[in-house]
Enzyme design. Structure first.
Site, mmCIF file in Angstrom:
data_model
loop_
_atom_site.group_PDB
_atom_site.id
_atom_site.type_symbol
_atom_site.label_atom_id
_atom_site.label_comp_id
_atom_site.label_asym_id
_atom_site.label_seq_id
_atom_site.Cartn_x
_atom_site.Cartn_y
_atom_site.Cartn_z
ATOM 1 N N GLY A 16 -14.292 16.273 3.683
ATOM 2 C CA GLY A 16 -13.714 14.984 3.651
ATOM 3 C C GLY A 16 -13.753 14.556 4.977
ATOM 4 C CB ALA A 18 -9.290 16.521 7.202
ATOM 5 C CB SER A 44 -8.386 11.819 -1.611
ATOM 6 O OG SER A 44 -8.193 12.604 -2.779
ATOM 7 C CD1 TRP A 47 -13.487 8.040 -4.775
ATOM 8 C CD2 TRP A 47 -11.864 8.571 -6.041
ATOM 9 N NE1 TRP A 47 -13.945 8.823 -5.448
ATOM 10 C CE2 TRP A 47 -13.178 9.120 -6.537
ATOM 11 C CE3 TRP A 47 -10.623 8.970 -6.819
ATOM 12 C CZ2 TRP A 47 -13.189 9.964 -7.724
ATOM 13 C CZ3 TRP A 47 -10.737 9.547 -7.873
ATOM 14 C CH2 TRP A 47 -11.900 10.026 -8.497
ATOM 15 N N GLY A 50 -6.880 0.950 1.029
ATOM 16 C CA GLY A 50 -6.232 0.189 2.203
ATOM 17 C C GLY A 50 -6.612 0.112 3.353
ATOM 18 N N GLY A 51 -6.784 1.296 3.877
ATOM 19 C CA GLY A 51 -7.097 1.611 5.301
ATOM 20 C C GLY A 51 -6.417 2.304 6.166
ATOM 21 C CD GLU A 116 -1.854 -0.492 3.125
ATOM 22 O OE1 GLU A 116 -1.349 0.520 3.598
ATOM 23 O OE2 GLU A 116 -2.878 -0.621 2.322
ATOM 24 N NE ARG A 366 0.380 8.155 1.318
ATOM 25 C CZ ARG A 366 -0.829 7.652 0.862
ATOM 26 N NH1 ARG A 366 -1.838 7.672 1.999
ATOM 27 N NH2 ARG A 366 -0.794 6.970 0.126
ATOM 28 C CB SER A 371 -3.219 10.037 4.400
ATOM 29 O OG SER A 371 -3.225 8.921 3.418
ATOM 30 C CG LEU A 372 -7.577 7.308 5.019
ATOM 31 C CD1 LEU A 372 -8.138 5.851 4.656
ATOM 32 C CD2 LEU A 372 -8.865 8.350 4.662
HETATM 33 C C1 LIG Z 1 -7.560 6.065 -4.777
HETATM 34 C C2 LIG Z 1 -6.897 6.603 -3.540
HETATM 35 C C3 LIG Z 1 -6.790 5.734 -2.560
HETATM 36 C C4 LIG Z 1 -6.223 5.946 -1.232
HETATM 37 N N1 LIG Z 1 -6.041 5.136 -0.230
HETATM 38 C C5 LIG Z 1 -5.639 5.420 0.943
HETATM 39 C C6 LIG Z 1 -5.441 4.499 2.147
HETATM 40 O O1 LIG Z 1 -5.862 3.443 1.853
HETATM 41 N N2 LIG Z 1 -5.076 4.844 3.080
HETATM 42 C C7 LIG Z 1 -4.745 6.418 3.536
HETATM 43 O O2 LIG Z 1 -4.352 6.460 4.673
HETATM 44 N N3 LIG Z 1 -4.874 7.177 2.435
HETATM 45 C C8 LIG Z 1 -5.457 6.743 1.189
HETATM 46 N N4 LIG Z 1 -5.282 7.649 0.355
HETATM 47 C C9 LIG Z 1 -5.355 9.023 0.514
HETATM 48 C C10 LIG Z 1 -6.261 9.662 1.408
HETATM 49 O O3 LIG Z 1 -7.666 9.077 0.896
HETATM 50 C C11 LIG Z 1 -6.404 11.154 1.500
HETATM 51 O O4 LIG Z 1 -5.064 11.706 1.638
HETATM 52 C C12 LIG Z 1 -7.394 11.669 2.397
HETATM 53 O O5 LIG Z 1 -8.827 10.931 2.377
HETATM 54 C C13 LIG Z 1 -7.509 13.206 2.407
HETATM 55 O O6 LIG Z 1 -8.712 13.562 3.301
HETATM 56 P P1 LIG Z 1 -8.981 15.136 3.530
HETATM 57 O O7 LIG Z 1 -10.222 15.226 4.204
HETATM 58 O O8 LIG Z 1 -7.724 15.881 3.598
HETATM 59 O O9 LIG Z 1 -9.371 15.564 1.814
HETATM 60 P P2 LIG Z 1 -10.353 14.962 0.725
HETATM 61 O O10 LIG Z 1 -11.070 13.795 1.481
HETATM 62 O O11 LIG Z 1 -9.939 14.842 -0.631
HETATM 63 O O12 LIG Z 1 -11.574 16.028 0.910
HETATM 64 C C14 LIG Z 1 -11.171 17.411 0.329
HETATM 65 C C15 LIG Z 1 -12.648 18.243 0.450
HETATM 66 O O13 LIG Z 1 -12.378 19.380 0.136
HETATM 67 C C16 LIG Z 1 -13.489 20.076 -0.646
HETATM 68 N N5 LIG Z 1 -12.943 21.236 -1.239
HETATM 69 C C17 LIG Z 1 -11.675 21.475 -1.828
HETATM 70 N N6 LIG Z 1 -11.721 22.549 -2.356
HETATM 71 C C18 LIG Z 1 -12.552 23.433 -1.785
HETATM 72 C C19 LIG Z 1 -12.928 24.820 -1.787
HETATM 73 N N7 LIG Z 1 -12.268 25.789 -2.221
HETATM 74 N N8 LIG Z 1 -13.899 25.410 -0.779
HETATM 75 C C20 LIG Z 1 -14.786 24.190 -0.645
HETATM 76 N N9 LIG Z 1 -14.447 22.777 -0.517
HETATM 77 C C21 LIG Z 1 -13.448 22.608 -1.159
HETATM 78 C C22 LIG Z 1 -13.892 18.876 -1.443
HETATM 79 O O14 LIG Z 1 -15.146 19.176 -2.079
HETATM 80 C C23 LIG Z 1 -13.822 17.717 -0.363
HETATM 81 O O15 LIG Z 1 -15.049 17.941 0.294
HETATM 82 C C24 LIG Z 1 -5.968 7.371 -0.890
HETATM 83 C C25 LIG Z 1 -6.111 8.272 -1.944
HETATM 84 C C26 LIG Z 1 -6.565 7.950 -3.157
HETATM 85 C C27 LIG Z 1 -6.914 8.990 -4.543
#
Ligand SMILES: Cc1cc2nc3c(=O)[nH]c(=O)nc-3n(C[C@H](O)[C@H](O)[C@H](O)COP(=O)(O)OP(=O)(O)OC[C@H]3O[C@@H](n4cnc5c(N)ncnc54)[C@H](O)[C@@H]3O)c2cc1C
Length: 510
Positions: A16, A18, A44, A47, A50-51, A116, A366, A371-372
């Protein structure tokens, strides 16, 4: 039997925002990124609507952004971390632009800024209207694919972190070619959140806290796991996961009512946790809950919220004429793997970034769109830290070259969480029910103890384990604060953290 590889660089678990920000920032140093399913699925990030929060407006400052973040966090934020991440936000926006993000802009080229809940200024930078997450994911996936230094393995879920002599020496993963052991001195967890542990969620169902289970079994400390943010207006139309109805709809005058048309709470613009609690209480006493947008924004709804309108219409609802059934749904996890300012956990060589980490930015609640921001800032910080480590280790033995398998070309075996074997799917549905009943919006000792008892037989399963740990932390926090509400302890106590490690959870096997 698993095949063994020596990885020239860190292994990043998760693709994702991060994980991929970390991989891009590491270049030209090499890394291997594991994605549980196909790239660009199961995140996530893709999906997010907001931003990204960043103090880039003329009337704004990182100090104001930090003050709003601290206020939302209800006494559990780490002030130094809040100051440092909010200060890094404008640069994060620049960096994403340089990687190719097409932000929404005003006619004079300046960034168009949204407002927001609980932000004192317009500071939400967005792309494609409510399609920010999709644009960010496209950006980092494209950028990572362009880099020779980044090796991407799809359909390769990590299964175990290998720790020897007290530090990380590798990670085991499944691949379409069978299980592998990847030898490395650094593993970065970037596995996202835990919404899929609950029966009602806005997250991909595959977000079930796999990174927390990996870290816990490796001996790392997990912090404030009970802090789960529930979004009050998930559209309750028998879709799993549930579509989100943006908070901005309430901002435009929509109100929350029950089936008798009675207001569920006096101030319809209350914070997420307040609205979620009021809704939960209604649902528990047999009522239904609706978002009433018929008068306001009324006929303007479709123009203001085109994508929500499409979702509602597909479910047979016209937001200008019909009540929209809503309920609270697990949306964001503030708790996670305890990390220091560089993203390192309590196990040397194990790092975490994004939603799986507990940096101290969010505290007990939060602030929307932080979070993004955290994912991109902290993903890059881990990379810079790892580059330093590598620079120091150049005097050591030469690094053995990575041996690749051509897994990216192999067809999907269906590792996206929904399509496990039928008995595992059933087990996960059962676990979701237990976690929701015991550790949902309103919690008490009896419900939490029942959840722990019912989850105890399922600790070998990562989903069961993480559900258990969340309930365990929620039982330990005998107060109500931020997103955590104990009906038997309705007041806030002395601010402090819950920590969960292998040592203090009796009966949980590594
Ligand atoms: C509907 C929705 C709307 C949102 N709107 C906002 C917003 O407007 N602004 C904001 O700041 N935040 C928002 N958030 C929160 C934000 O999107 C997430 O907190 C953020 O994107 C998390 O990023 P990440 O990289 O940590 O994880 P993710 O984007 O969830 O990525 C996780 C990754 O880990 C992988 N993975 C998981 N387990 C394993 C494993 N065991 N082995 C290998 N790979 C694995 C998955 O396949 C994926 O690739 C929203 C969330 C949702 C659900």
């Amino acid at each position: 039997m698993s095949r063994e590889f020596v990885v020239d660089g860190p292994v990043i678990v998760g693709a994702g925002l991060a994980g991929l920000s970390c991989a891009i920032e590491l270049a030209p140093a090499r890394c291997l990124v594991l994605s549980a399913g196909a790239l660009s699925t199961g995140t996530s990030t893709g999906w997010a609507q907001g931003g990204v929060a960043a103090a880039v407006g003329p009337d704004d400052s990182p100090a104001d952004h930090a003050a709003d973040t601290l206020a939302a966090g209800a006494g559990l934020c780490d002030e130094a971390v809040v100051t440092s991440i909010t200060a890094a936000a404008p640069d994060a926006i620049e960096w994403l632009s340089s990687q190719g993000t097409r932000w929404d802009r005003n006619s004079d080229g300046t960034l168009r800024l949204g407002l927001e809940g609980a932000h004192g200024r317009r500071r939400i930078v967005h792309a494609g209207g409510d399609g920010t997450g999709a644009e960010l994911l496209r950006t980092v996936v494209d950028a990572a694919r362009r880099l020779d230094s980044v090796t991407l393995w799809e359909h390769a879920p990590a299964r175990r972190i290998v720790v020897e002599g007290g530090r990380v020496t590798g990670v085991e993963a499944d691949t379409p070619d069978g299980p592998v052991l990847l030898r490395t001195t650094a593993v970065v967890l970037a596995t996202g959140g835990i919404g899929g542990l609950f029966s009602h969620t806005t997250n991909p169902l595959s977000s079930r806290g796999q990174g927390l289970a990996l870290a816990f079994r490796a001996g790392a400390a997990l912090r404030d796991l009970e802090m789960v943010q529930f979004h009050p207006t998930a559209l309750d139309v028998a879709l799993d996961p549930m579509p989100l109805v943006s908070e901005a709809v309430r901002g435009e005058g929509a109100i929350i009512v029950n089936e008798r048309g009675e207001w569920v709470l006096a101030d319809p613009l209350s914070a997420r946790d307040v609205v979620s609690r009021a809704e939960w209480a209604q649902l528990r006493s047999g009522h239904r809950v609706f978002l009433d947008a018929r008068n306001s924004p009324g006929e303007r709804f479709a123009e203001l919220f085109p994508s929500i309108t499409v979702t509602a219409v597909a479910a047979g609802l016209d937001p200008a004429r019909d009540l929209l059934p809503v309920r609270p749904a697990a949306h964001y996890h503030m708790g996670g793997v305890l990390v220091d300012a560089d993203g390192e956990s309590t196990v040397p060589g194990l790092y975490a970034a994004g939603e799986v980490a507990s940096t101290g930015l969010h505290g007990a609640n939060r602030l929307a769109s932080n979070s993004l921001l955290e994912a991109v800032v902290c993903g890059r910080r881990v990379a810079r830290r790892l580059r330093d480590v590598r620079r120091q280790s150049r005097t050591g033995p030469p690094v053995v070259e990575l041996v690749e398998t051509p897994s990216a070309e192999i067809a999907a075996p269906g590792h996206d969480g929904r399509f496990g074997p039928p008995d595992q799917r059933q087990l996960h549905e059962r676990i979701r029910g237990i976690v929701t009943a015991g550790a949902g919006v309103l919690r008490d000792e009896t419900g939490l103890r029942r959840a722990l008892r019912d989850l105890q037989p399922h600790l070998d399963d990562d989903t069961g384990l993480v559900g258990y740990l969340v309930a365990h932390a929620a039982l330990r926090r005998t107060e109500s604060r931020g997103a955590h509400t104990r009906t038997d302890f309705p007041q806030a106590g002395v601010a402090g953290h819950t920590l969960v490690t292998l040592d203090d959870v009796a009966g949980v096997a590594a």
